[in-house]
Design an enzyme around this catalytic site. Structure first.
Site, short mmCIF file in Angstrom:
data_model
loop_
_atom_site.label_atom_id
_atom_site.label_comp_id
_atom_site.label_asym_id
_atom_site.label_seq_id
_atom_site.Cartn_x
_atom_site.Cartn_y
_atom_site.Cartn_z
N SER A 241 6.43 3.52 -6.63
CA SER A 241 6.36 4.50 -5.55
C SER A 241 5.86 3.85 -4.28
CB SER A 241 5.42 5.63 -5.95
OG SER A 241 4.11 5.11 -6.03
N LYS A 242 6.26 4.47 -3.20
CA LYS A 242 5.90 4.02 -1.86
C LYS A 242 4.40 3.96 -1.68
CE LYS A 242 9.15 6.17 1.00
NZ LYS A 242 9.54 7.06 2.00
N ARG A 243 3.70 4.86 -2.34
CA ARG A 243 2.26 4.92 -2.13
C ARG A 243 1.56 3.69 -2.69
NH1 ARG A 243 0.41 8.76 -5.16
NH2 ARG A 243 2.50 9.33 -5.80
#
Ligand code: GLU
Length: 481
Positions: A241-243
């Site tokens: 994920s981007k996070r």
């Protein structure tokens, strides 16, 4: 003939996962003497943009894995779903005419109520077939799953025999209207028309596969083979994920990861050779890649491994072709390293003391800075690092001795052949003063760099030059007071 495809949706920047899927398709096609088709799935008009499409197309082209046919070939048409609406409408008409699909007029509210009732009875939510026999002429279009169809099976080339039970599927929506097809219909129509023999894609598409097999059957077409690749995971095993990670390939290129190194790393994200080889050229990958060695379990995105692989590529390229390397790395160097002396920079890049120090191109300015920058201010705590038990007297003795040693030597600035000589001379001080290595060499290195971490003292001395070295040792002496 083997024909594979990469069909990204232009709803975001080129994603690491798309690149891995493209790479595996590319390798599979190449190995089998087949072709790879690159098309754009832009049926979702609200989320698709031209900017994202350009980013994806340019990215795959830059990486050299865009394939043989498709949107990236100038003049080629019909590889964007938005260019093929007539085809989909014709397929939808055929399904309706043959009663393999039907219009459904159920309202949102009715569907919601139906689902709530099913949930209350602890049943899986599925369409109840309310409109299946109403012969409506408008509404959404649902595929009619034959009552006697039974379970849906395919022999997945990665996961083996895979079964989805018929009761898990319902008459799903394939279009919002006759001119408004949805993903399952468009993807099946494209894969058929483009004569795709193998669909190699991420595991997140497994639940789509039975629906698409049903559509192939309804349209009277043979489904291709399927292979589902393991998910890419963050280090904590959650889905990438981007996070937690950068996911757009642009970010990696901007940081100075080399395209070849990224591909090498991505190839190993879910696949390996029996001998655990780690470094591969693209040609070598195409020779060695096999779907049956693709892992079933998720593949953790290990940035340290990426750094290591990238560092190896940088090291090898510097050793092989320093001029070519400099050309490529220039955007990271010029303006960020406080010298314009190209020859000197190339010398430093080849200096054995710097070998393996650069994991990314963006590490280069930081690595080279101490050799050129003004001496940064440093603290007494740093130069008299506690763990070495250095007293002010010791420091004074060391600096005085170092000045004496340097005065008695000569070397040409930047001549790395002098490294050993300089190193020996400084190391000689240790014995002469009867101190420990750290009590001499640490403060000298700090006096020359002002930094907690830097290249070693001899390398610093080579590139700073005799005069500057004397100046910095003198400054240290004054600082000690
Ligand atoms: N357009 C889909 C995506 O970007 C790919 C669909 C497929 O591979 O069948 O995830």
């Amino acid at each position: 003939m083997t024909r594979v495809r990469i069909p990204p949706s232009p709803t975001g920047l080129l994603h690491i996962g798309t690149v891995r899927t493209a790479l595996y398709n590319y390798l599979f096609a190449k190995q089998n003497g087949g072709k790879m088709v690159f098309r754009i799935e832009d049926t979702d008009k609200e989320r698709s943009t031209k900017e994202f499409e350009d980013d994806i197309v340019n990215g795959l082209v830059k990486l050299g894995i865009a394939g043989d046919e498709g949107v990236h070939i100038p003049g080629d048409k019909g590889y964007r779903q938005s260019e093929r609406t007539d085809v989909y409408t014709a397929d939808l008409k055929k399904l309706l005419d043959e009663d393999k699909a039907y219009f459904c007029g159920c309202t949102k509210e009715r569907l919601e109520e139906m689902r709530n009732e099913q949930r209350a009875k602890k049943l899986a939510p599925r369409y109840d077939g309310e409109c299946a026999d109403k012969k409506l002429t408008e509404g959404v279009i649902r595929l009619r799953i034959p009552a006697d169809r039974g379970d849906i099976k395919w022999n997945d080339l990665v996961r083996g025999e895979t079964i989805i039970h018929a009761k898990e599927l319902d008459d799903f929506v394939i279009a919002r209207g006759i001119d408004d097809p949805l993903y399952h219909l468009t993807v099946v129509a494209d894969d058929h028309d483009m004569e795709i023999s193998h669909i190699i894609r991420g595991e997140d598409h497994i639940s789509n596969t039975p629906k698409q097999i049903l559509l192939f059957e309804a349209l009277g077409w043979e489904p291709p083979e399927f292979a589902h690749l393991p998910l890419i995971l963050n280090e904590d095993k959650s889905k990438l994920s981007k996070r937690k990670n950068k996911v757009s390939i642009d970010d990696y290129l901007a940081e100075g990861y080399l395209p070849e190194a990224l591909l090498n790393f991505l190839a190993l994200l879910g696949w390996n050779t029996p001998d655990e080889q780690e470094i591969f050229s693209l040609d070598e990958l195409a020779e060695k890649f096999t779907l049956d060695r693709v892992h079933k379990g998720g593949a953790v995105f290990d940035v340290k491994k990426l750094d290591w692989i990238n560092g190896e590529y940088i090291k090898n390229m510097i050793a092989k072709d320093v001029d070519g390397f400099y050309e490529m790395a220039k955007v990271f160097i010029v303006g960020n390293v406080p010298t314009e002396d190209e020859a000197l920079i190339k010398k430093i890049l080849q200096d054995p003391d710097f070998e393996g120090r650069f994991k990314k191109l963006s590490d280069i300015p930081e690595g080279l800075a101490p050799l050129f920058s003004e001496l940064p201010d440093y603290s007494m705590d740093l130069i008299a690092r506690e763990k070495f038990q250095i007293t002010p007297e010791m420091l004074k003795d060391v600096m005085n001795k170092a000045i004496e040693v340097v005065n008695g030597m000569d070397w040409e600035k930047g001549d790395s052949n002098q490294n050993q000589k300089i190193s020996d001379a400084f190391v000689g001080i240790v014995g002469e003063l009867g101190l420990k290595n750290g009590q001499v060499l640490w403060p000298i290195r700090v006096a020359l760099s002002g930094l907690e971490r830097s290249p070693n003292f001899a390398t610093l001395a080579v590139y700073l030059g005799k005069e500057e070295v004397l100046k910095r040792l003198q400054a240290a002496l004054e600082k000690i007071g």
